[in-house]
Design a protein around this motif. Structure first.
Motif, PDB file in Angstrom:
ATOM      1  N   CYS A  55      29.453  48.510  38.194  1.00  0.00           N
ATOM      2  CA  CYS A  55      30.262  47.603  39.014  1.00  0.00           C
ATOM      3  C   CYS A  55      29.523  46.328  39.423  1.00  0.00           C
ATOM      4  O   CYS A  55      30.030  45.556  40.235  1.00  0.00           O
ATOM      5  N   THR A  56      28.339  46.109  38.888  1.00  0.00           N
ATOM      6  CA  THR A  56      27.577  44.896  39.192  1.00  0.00           C
ATOM      7  C   THR A  56      27.315  44.119  37.905  1.00  0.00           C
ATOM      8  O   THR A  56      27.217  44.717  36.825  1.00  0.00           O
ATOM      9  N   GLY A  57      27.184  42.802  38.017  1.00  0.00           N
ATOM     10  CA  GLY A  57      26.917  41.999  36.832  1.00  0.00           C
ATOM     11  C   GLY A  57      25.616  42.387  36.168  1.00  0.00           C
ATOM     12  O   GLY A  57      25.546  42.595  34.955  1.00  0.00           O
ATOM     13  N   VAL A  58      24.545  42.497  36.984  1.00  0.00           N
ATOM     14  CA  VAL A  58      23.244  42.867  36.419  1.00  0.00           C
ATOM     15  C   VAL A  58      23.289  44.283  35.838  1.00  0.00           C
ATOM     16  O   VAL A  58      22.682  44.566  34.804  1.00  0.00           O
ATOM     17  N   GLY A  59      24.010  45.159  36.510  1.00  0.00           N
ATOM     18  CA  GLY A  59      24.108  46.530  36.021  1.00  0.00           C
ATOM     19  C   GLY A  59      24.769  46.601  34.669  1.00  0.00           C
ATOM     20  O   GLY A  59      24.285  47.286  33.753  1.00  0.00           O
ATOM     21  N   LYS A  60      25.870  45.887  34.508  1.00  0.00           N
ATOM     22  CA  LYS A  60      26.578  45.902  33.226  1.00  0.00           C
ATOM     23  C   LYS A  60      25.763  45.201  32.125  1.00  0.00           C
ATOM     24  O   LYS A  60      25.799  45.607  30.959  1.00  0.00           O
TER      25      LYS A  60
ATOM     26  N   LYS B  83      34.691  53.919  42.853  1.00  0.00           N
ATOM     27  CA  LYS B  83      35.432  52.693  43.114  1.00  0.00           C
ATOM     28  C   LYS B  83      34.943  52.029  44.397  1.00  0.00           C
ATOM     29  O   LYS B  83      34.829  52.675  45.433  1.00  0.00           O
ATOM     30  N   PHE B  84      34.650  50.738  44.312  1.00  0.00           N
ATOM     31  CA  PHE B  84      34.211  49.976  45.483  1.00  0.00           C
ATOM     32  C   PHE B  84      35.261  48.960  45.922  1.00  0.00           C
ATOM     33  O   PHE B  84      35.409  48.686  47.108  1.00  0.00           O
ATOM     34  N   THR B  85      35.941  48.376  44.932  1.00  0.00           N
ATOM     35  CA  THR B  85      36.994  47.395  45.244  1.00  0.00           C
ATOM     36  C   THR B  85      38.169  47.651  44.304  1.00  0.00           C
ATOM     37  O   THR B  85      38.122  48.535  43.441  1.00  0.00           O
ATOM     38  N   GLU B  86      39.192  46.838  44.434  1.00  0.00           N
ATOM     39  CA  GLU B  86      40.378  46.996  43.589  1.00  0.00           C
ATOM     40  C   GLU B  86      40.095  46.670  42.125  1.00  0.00           C
ATOM     41  O   GLU B  86      40.860  47.060  41.245  1.00  0.00           O
ATOM     42  N   THR B  87      39.013  45.941  41.850  1.00  0.00           N
ATOM     43  CA  THR B  87      38.717  45.542  40.466  1.00  0.00           C
ATOM     44  C   THR B  87      37.592  46.357  39.826  1.00  0.00           C
ATOM     45  O   THR B  87      37.203  46.084  38.691  1.00  0.00           O
ATOM     46  N   THR B  88      37.057  47.339  40.528  1.00  0.00           N
ATOM     47  CA  THR B  88      35.990  48.178  39.975  1.00  0.00           C
ATOM     48  C   THR B  88      36.482  48.932  38.742  1.00  0.00           C
ATOM     49  O   THR B  88      37.578  49.506  38.760  1.00  0.00           O
ATOM     50  N   ILE B  89      35.676  48.926  37.688  1.00  0.00           N
ATOM     51  CA  ILE B  89      35.997  49.708  36.493  1.00  0.00           C
ATOM     52  C   ILE B  89      35.677  51.170  36.774  1.00  0.00           C
ATOM     53  O   ILE B  89      34.533  51.517  37.063  1.00  0.00           O
TER      54      ILE B  89
ATOM     55  N   GLU C 185      31.581  43.925  45.532  1.00  0.00           N
ATOM     56  CA  GLU C 185      31.859  43.372  46.849  1.00  0.00           C
ATOM     57  C   GLU C 185      33.038  42.422  46.766  1.00  0.00           C
ATOM     58  O   GLU C 185      33.016  41.473  45.984  1.00  0.00           O
ATOM     59  N   SER C 186      34.054  42.662  47.531  1.00  0.00           N
ATOM     60  CA  SER C 186      35.214  41.760  47.554  1.00  0.00           C
ATOM     61  C   SER C 186      34.768  40.371  48.004  1.00  0.00           C
ATOM     62  O   SER C 186      33.999  40.227  48.957  1.00  0.00           O
ATOM     63  N   GLY C 187      35.227  39.364  47.288  1.00  0.00           N
ATOM     64  CA  GLY C 187      34.890  37.987  47.644  1.00  0.00           C
ATOM     65  C   GLY C 187      33.626  37.471  46.997  1.00  0.00           C
ATOM     66  O   GLY C 187      33.294  36.295  47.119  1.00  0.00           O
ATOM     67  N   ILE C 188      32.898  38.323  46.265  1.00  0.00           N
ATOM     68  CA  ILE C 188      31.659  37.907  45.583  1.00  0.00           C
ATOM     69  C   ILE C 188      31.847  38.027  44.076  1.00  0.00           C
ATOM     70  O   ILE C 188      32.175  39.097  43.558  1.00  0.00           O
ATOM     71  N   ARG C 189      31.661  36.909  43.377  1.00  0.00           N
ATOM     72  CA  ARG C 189      31.744  36.909  41.916  1.00  0.00           C
ATOM     73  C   ARG C 189      30.347  36.657  41.356  1.00  0.00           C
ATOM     74  O   ARG C 189      29.554  35.916  41.947  1.00  0.00           O
ATOM     75  N   CYS C 190      30.060  37.260  40.223  1.00  0.00           N
ATOM     76  CA  CYS C 190      28.704  37.199  39.661  1.00  0.00           C
ATOM     77  C   CYS C 190      28.755  37.089  38.149  1.00  0.00           C
ATOM     78  O   CYS C 190      29.648  37.645  37.500  1.00  0.00           O
ATOM     79  N   ILE C 191      27.809  36.382  37.592  1.00  0.00           N
ATOM     80  CA  ILE C 191      27.611  36.350  36.147  1.00  0.00           C
ATOM     81  C   ILE C 191      26.172  36.729  35.864  1.00  0.00           C
ATOM     82  O   ILE C 191      25.256  36.309  36.585  1.00  0.00           O
TER      83      ILE C 191
END
Length: 253
Positions: free
Chosen positions: A136-141, A163-169, A195-201
């Motif tokens: 569920c994290t950018g670095v993790g994936k 599941k952490f947020t509505e968009t968690t895989i 984390e809701s509200g935090i986007r990461c690449i």
């Protein structure tokens, strides 16, 4: 021949042979370096004695010797990923204006080992030494993109896909498809999955064996780190820096 010139020519021989894995004859090498054949032969003899060059008895060509591998292995084994990545992390922070992370995998978890703060005040989960789920994290994936299917299966069995947020895989087949996309594009996106509200690449970092050994990321508020930025300028910058770090670690692709 001065001592400095001799050293320079010796190093040039090693660099030339590195370009030709099948090796070169004395004549070919002399032509490549624009040196007299006798000078080239004398330098090759010295390198051969020390094990840096060896002669193929069948072809008569000279190739890099085992001592080059010994030196290279010693260097690569002693590289500190944090020192190697530091300059790239700083550049990413400066160009993006957002917080930047360096992570490694340990016991099927992403571990934050370095961080460059954002120019903006930002409260988020990450801090040096902290661990996070990988699905569920950018670095993790990005780290998971280096896993085999069997290793992903083991991770799911061990850690699950909470599941952490509505968009968690939370489904393994969707995670596997996501990892295939990351391998194709060279970067991963955390679409507010941890984390809701935090986007990461994020992007993977490779070592000299082509193994994923770390991941770097840019993270920030979704209203600032927009989808347009992520798929545009930020994707370009993070891929450049991941390749830069990988190259410093000996990755040649």
């Amino acid at each position: 021949m001065s001592q400095v010139q001799s050293v320079e020519r010796t190093l040039s021989i090693l660099e030339s042979l590195a370009k030709f894995p099948e090796g070169l004859s004395v004549t070919q090498l002399a032509k490549e370096m624009d040196l007299a054949k006798s000078t080239t032969h004398r330098l090759l003899n010295t390198l051969s004695t020390k094990g840096y060059v060896e002669k193929n008895e069948h072809s008569g060509h000279y190739q890099l010797g085992i001592q080059c591998l010994v030196i290279a292995s010693s260097l690569l084994n002693n590289l500190d990923i944090r020192k190697v990545a530091k300059e790239s992390l700083q550049k990413l922070a400066e160009t993006s204006g957002e917080v930047v992370h360096l992570c490694v995998c340990d016991s099927n978890e992403a571990v934050y080992i370095d961080k460059v703060e954002s120019e903006h005040t930002l409260r988020m989960y990450s801090q040096i030494g902290r661990r996070a789920y990988m699905h569920c994290t950018g670095v993790g994936k990005a780290l998971l993109s280096g896993f085999t299917e069997q290793e992903v299966n083991q991770l799911v069995e061990e850690k699950g896909l909470p599941k952490f947020t509505e968009t968690t895989i939370t489904e393994q087949d969707k995670l596997q498809k996501e990892l295939n996309t990351i391998r194709e594009k060279g970067f991963a996106i955390d679409e507010q999955e941890h984390e809701s509200g935090i986007r990461c690449i994020a992007a993977p970092v490779f070592d000299h064996d082509g193994m994923v050994v770390a991941a770097i990321s840019i993270a920030g508020p979704a209203d600032r780190v927009t989808k347009e930025r992520v798929n545009g300028e930020l994707a370009k910058e993070i891929v450049i820096q991941s390749k830069t770090i990988s190259k410093k670690l000996g990755y040649m692709k």
